[in-house]
Design a protein around this motif. Structure first.
Motif, mmCIF file in Angstrom:
data_model
loop_
_atom_site.group_PDB
_atom_site.id
_atom_site.type_symbol
_atom_site.label_atom_id
_atom_site.label_comp_id
_atom_site.label_asym_id
_atom_site.label_seq_id
_atom_site.Cartn_x
_atom_site.Cartn_y
_atom_site.Cartn_z
ATOM 1 N N ASN A 132 80.447 77.816 63.736
ATOM 2 C CA ASN A 132 80.155 77.934 65.172
ATOM 3 C C ASN A 132 81.232 77.294 66.031
ATOM 4 O O ASN A 132 81.000 76.943 67.199
ATOM 5 C CB ASN A 132 78.790 77.324 65.467
ATOM 6 C CG ASN A 132 77.636 78.178 64.952
ATOM 7 O OD1 ASN A 132 77.219 79.125 65.605
ATOM 8 N ND2 ASN A 132 77.145 77.872 63.765
ATOM 9 N N GLY A 133 82.418 77.133 65.443
ATOM 10 C CA GLY A 133 83.569 76.671 66.216
ATOM 11 C C GLY A 133 83.552 75.202 66.593
ATOM 12 O O GLY A 133 84.185 74.791 67.569
ATOM 13 N N LEU A 134 82.827 74.399 65.803
ATOM 14 C CA LEU A 134 82.639 72.986 66.144
ATOM 15 C C LEU A 134 83.109 72.116 64.973
ATOM 16 O O LEU A 134 82.753 72.374 63.824
ATOM 17 C CB LEU A 134 81.138 72.780 66.373
ATOM 18 C CG LEU A 134 80.630 71.606 67.157
ATOM 19 C CD1 LEU A 134 81.232 71.579 68.557
ATOM 20 C CD2 LEU A 134 79.104 71.702 67.249
ATOM 21 N N ASP A 135 83.906 71.106 65.276
ATOM 22 C CA ASP A 135 84.394 70.208 64.223
ATOM 23 C C ASP A 135 83.655 68.877 64.324
ATOM 24 O O ASP A 135 83.855 68.130 65.282
ATOM 25 C CB ASP A 135 85.905 70.005 64.405
ATOM 26 C CG ASP A 135 86.493 69.082 63.347
ATOM 27 O OD1 ASP A 135 85.742 68.607 62.463
ATOM 28 O OD2 ASP A 135 87.709 68.833 63.404
ATOM 29 N N ILE A 136 82.790 68.589 63.341
ATOM 30 C CA ILE A 136 82.050 67.318 63.368
ATOM 31 C C ILE A 136 82.513 66.401 62.234
ATOM 32 O O ILE A 136 81.854 65.420 61.913
ATOM 33 C CB ILE A 136 80.515 67.541 63.294
ATOM 34 C CG1 ILE A 136 80.113 68.280 62.017
ATOM 35 C CG2 ILE A 136 80.017 68.266 64.533
ATOM 36 C CD1 ILE A 136 78.587 68.277 61.755
ATOM 37 N N SER A 137 83.669 66.721 61.643
ATOM 38 C CA SER A 137 84.102 66.014 60.430
ATOM 39 C C SER A 137 84.441 64.538 60.657
ATOM 40 O O SER A 137 84.446 63.748 59.723
ATOM 41 C CB SER A 137 85.318 66.723 59.820
ATOM 42 O OG SER A 137 86.408 66.703 60.727
ATOM 43 N N ALA A 138 84.748 64.161 61.896
ATOM 44 C CA ALA A 138 85.150 62.771 62.153
ATOM 45 C C ALA A 138 83.945 61.840 62.353
ATOM 46 O O ALA A 138 84.123 60.616 62.406
ATOM 47 C CB ALA A 138 86.055 62.707 63.381
ATOM 48 N N LEU A 139 82.744 62.403 62.456
ATOM 49 C CA LEU A 139 81.562 61.554 62.688
ATOM 50 C C LEU A 139 81.227 60.770 61.419
ATOM 51 O O LEU A 139 81.466 61.237 60.312
ATOM 52 C CB LEU A 139 80.371 62.415 63.118
ATOM 53 C CG LEU A 139 80.580 63.235 64.393
ATOM 54 C CD1 LEU A 139 79.319 64.019 64.736
ATOM 55 C CD2 LEU A 139 80.976 62.321 65.549
#
Ligand code: 4NP
Length: 155
Positions: A61-68
């Motif tokens: 969905n075009g969202l990068d949450i990898s840094a959380l």
């Protein structure tokens, strides 16, 4: 003052990081200034990145949450955030049990804000397959949209 929202689930690796990412993007798109974070009530995954299935559905969905990174809810969160938003009834019960006497945050459930959704809880997707995460994304997005509308109307 800038409104602030803390999203809470159990592990802080599936639902609440998705809520954080989705809500952050939505607020930015609508030009709404809001402080956003997420946390969990369980300590199994502290310091971990979101579950790979949550990262995959976010990517899709075009969202990068990898840094959380996963963290625990703290008593200080109840004074620091205006709104603490739980993913399900069990998270909400855990939050109510640990709520300090001088808490200022309101407690709510994300899907209380969702229009056109029959469920009241975002189901825990951790034990299921990847298709559960599409449903998680859809539900969280619906809740986030209603929550942002509510915050915009109040400020
Ligand atoms: P979340 O999902 O609460 O949406 O992050 C879970 C993640 C981990 C566990 C349970 C639920 N666990 O039992 O480790």
């Amino acid at each position: 003052m800038t409104p602030s929202v803390l999203f809470v689930c159990l592990g802080n690796i599936c639902r609440s990081p998705l809520a954080e990412g989705i809500f952050r993007r939505m607020a930015a798109e609508q030009g709404v200034e809001v402080e956003i974070d997420s946390a969990g009530t369980g300590d199994w995954h502290l310091g971990h990145a979101p579950d790979h299935r949550a990262q995959a559905v976010a990517d899709k969905n075009g969202l990068d949450i990898s840094a959380l990174r996963a963290r625990l809810v703290t008593p200080e969160d109840f004074r620091r955030f205006d709104h603490i938003v739980a993913m399900d009834a069990s998270n909400l019960a855990n939050l109510e049990a640990m709520r300090p006497d001088d808490a200022s945050a309101t407690l709510a459930r994300l899907l209380d804000f969702a229009d056109g959704v029959d469920l009241i809880d975002v189901p825990d997707p951790y034990q299921g397959g990847p298709e559960g995460f599409d449903e998680t994304f859809r539900l969280v997005e619906a809740g986030a949209k209603g929550l942002l509308d509510a915050i915009r109307e109040r400020s």
